[in-house]
Design a protein around this motif. Sequence first.
Motif, PDB file in Angstrom:
ATOM      1  N   SER A   3       4.432  -9.398  -1.810  1.00  0.00           N
ATOM      2  CA  SER A   3       5.061  -8.435  -0.905  1.00  0.00           C
ATOM      3  C   SER A   3       4.380  -7.085  -1.014  1.00  0.00           C
ATOM      4  O   SER A   3       3.735  -6.770  -2.028  1.00  0.00           O
ATOM      5  CB  SER A   3       6.551  -8.277  -1.230  1.00  0.00           C
ATOM      6  N   VAL A  41       2.372  -2.002  -3.838  1.00  0.00           N
ATOM      7  CA  VAL A  41       2.510  -0.555  -4.043  1.00  0.00           C
ATOM      8  C   VAL A  41       2.870  -0.254  -5.497  1.00  0.00           C
ATOM      9  O   VAL A  41       2.299   0.644  -6.126  1.00  0.00           O
ATOM     10  CB  VAL A  41       3.572   0.019  -3.081  1.00  0.00           C
ATOM     11  N   GLY A  97       8.088   0.473   0.426  1.00  0.00           N
ATOM     12  CA  GLY A  97       8.755  -0.644  -0.221  1.00  0.00           C
ATOM     13  C   GLY A  97       9.895  -0.188  -1.109  1.00  0.00           C
ATOM     14  O   GLY A  97      10.268   0.984  -1.124  1.00  0.00           O
ATOM     15  N   VAL A 137      -0.139  -1.338   4.629  1.00  0.00           N
ATOM     16  CA  VAL A 137       0.674  -2.536   4.845  1.00  0.00           C
ATOM     17  C   VAL A 137       0.926  -2.763   6.346  1.00  0.00           C
ATOM     18  O   VAL A 137       0.961  -3.902   6.802  1.00  0.00           O
ATOM     19  CB  VAL A 137       1.983  -2.457   4.017  1.00  0.00           C
TER      20      VAL A 137
HETATM   21  N1  PMP Z   1       4.445  -0.241   2.751  1.00  0.00           N
HETATM   22  C1  PMP Z   1       4.653  -0.077   4.060  1.00  0.00           C
HETATM   23  C2  PMP Z   1       3.827   0.917   4.803  1.00  0.00           C
HETATM   24  C3  PMP Z   1       5.610  -0.836   4.713  1.00  0.00           C
HETATM   25  O1  PMP Z   1       5.830  -0.652   6.018  1.00  0.00           O
HETATM   26  C4  PMP Z   1       6.341  -1.805   3.979  1.00  0.00           C
HETATM   27  C5  PMP Z   1       7.367  -2.693   4.651  1.00  0.00           C
HETATM   28  N2  PMP Z   1       7.959  -2.193   5.782  1.00  0.00           N
HETATM   29  C6  PMP Z   1       6.087  -1.926   2.611  1.00  0.00           C
HETATM   30  C7  PMP Z   1       5.128  -1.144   2.029  1.00  0.00           C
HETATM   31  C8  PMP Z   1       6.833  -2.927   1.772  1.00  0.00           C
HETATM   32  O2  PMP Z   1       6.420  -4.212   2.075  1.00  0.00           O
HETATM   33  P1  PMP Z   1       7.379  -5.461   1.793  1.00  0.00           P
HETATM   34  O3  PMP Z   1       8.545  -5.345   2.700  1.00  0.00           O
HETATM   35  O4  PMP Z   1       6.498  -6.645   2.079  1.00  0.00           O
HETATM   36  O5  PMP Z   1       7.773  -5.386   0.352  1.00  0.00           O
END
Ligand code: PMP
Length: 438
Positions: free
Chosen positions: A120, A125, A150, A247
């Motif tokens: 994820s 991050v 995140g 992301v």
């Molecule tokens: N960074 C950004 C820029 C995001 O938009 C997101 C999710 N919206 C994340 C990190 C976190 O990713 P995840 O939901 O896959 O943990």
Amino acid sequence: TLSVGSVASPRGAALDEAARRVIPGGANTVTRWIGSPYAFTGADGAYVTDADGRRYLDYHAAFGAVLLGHNHPVVNQAVISAITDRPDLIGLGITELEIEMAELLTSVIPSAEQAVTVMSGSEAVAHSIRMARAVTGRPLLVKFQGTYHGWSDSVARNMISPPERAYGRDPLSAGILDAVLDATVIAEFNDLDSVRALYEAHPEQIAAVILEPIPHNVGALLPTQEFVEGLRTLTREQGSLLIFDEVITGFRHSLGGYQQVCGVLPDLTTYGKAMGNGFPVSGLAGRRELMERFDTAGGDVLMAGTFNGNRVSAAATIATVSYLRDHPDFYERTHRLGQRMRDGLAALLAENGISASVSGFGGTFNVYFVAPPVRGYRDLLRNDARAYVTFHRRMTDKGFLMLPIALKRNHVSGSHTDEDIERTLDAAGAVLKEMAAE
Ligand code: PMP
């Protein structure tokens, strides 16, 4: 601000009720809670189908995880063959798929010499922040008001903050240690002086500056070239790392992400969402000397995850990224359709005398119900969230699915057509006309 469509959905409501009995609030992630009665049972190309059989043209795209279109045959086939022909999860050593995936990622992401894949964006991050602290021996992180990185404790603050808490202490959750929240300090996007001020207030204490190069979690604030170049120079002078959280921008805005568009190379890059076209995968890449601080290479920074590099995620990533690499017209097309949408919406807003700003980049678009110019989060504090909610609800009722949260962006994917954009603009024209008359 959350909103829902207003068309009755009996089967959706029944599923929602069943979900709420066994899943808190009836949703597995907070951002999927839209008050119901949505439950979706099908998706294909640019369309999704709800539990009551209504079809929607989809600009939500699973928060941007879907880039080529839903149920893409190339990605599906790659995943099916990975399941049937490739080794099951074993838990020792490496697989050929993981090597192929890392070779591909490092070949297309300009700043990437080495890459790891996790499950994820939040994990990617969290690893990048720990790496920055380990490498610099410093405690603090600079984050911008309005960005989302995140759920991990260090970054769970100051996303869509109300005016009274913007730039102040605005945690996204209870249960985070004060010391952890306070180790993240908040700056204003597109305002280099606000970052300089933090360096002056905390000399030699800042490990890294993390940013979404386009903060898509509040729509699309477009960075000035001076700002991204300035951040690069400043972080280098100050001995901090620069982390691009790509992301959302990664693979969506160009094969090499926004760093390829702006020509500024970060020390570390996180990516996720679109890279597996809806299958779960995210990652972290950067210069070799940094990446080799991970304990996988004998370093001192923990890198762990049972499912990291699993065959389904690896196959989906390889299929998606190589499809994009082999179809450079993909970007020309989605950017052209995105521009058509933005131009069309701007013209309709002007025609109807509605004070608003259309934002976006590439295939992304959003309407801010605030007069231009929109440069940083400060300008968004004047956004009329109620107008967005009305616009969104009426578009949804007409069969156009967008993100139900004011300030977020919407996505044109590889399967949208010129005709889809035209139909969307026709519907938007009718909705905006109604809104102007009320
Ligand atoms: N960074 C950004 C820029 C995001 O938009 C997101 C999710 N919206 C994340 C990190 C976190 O990713 P995840 O939901 O896959 O943990």
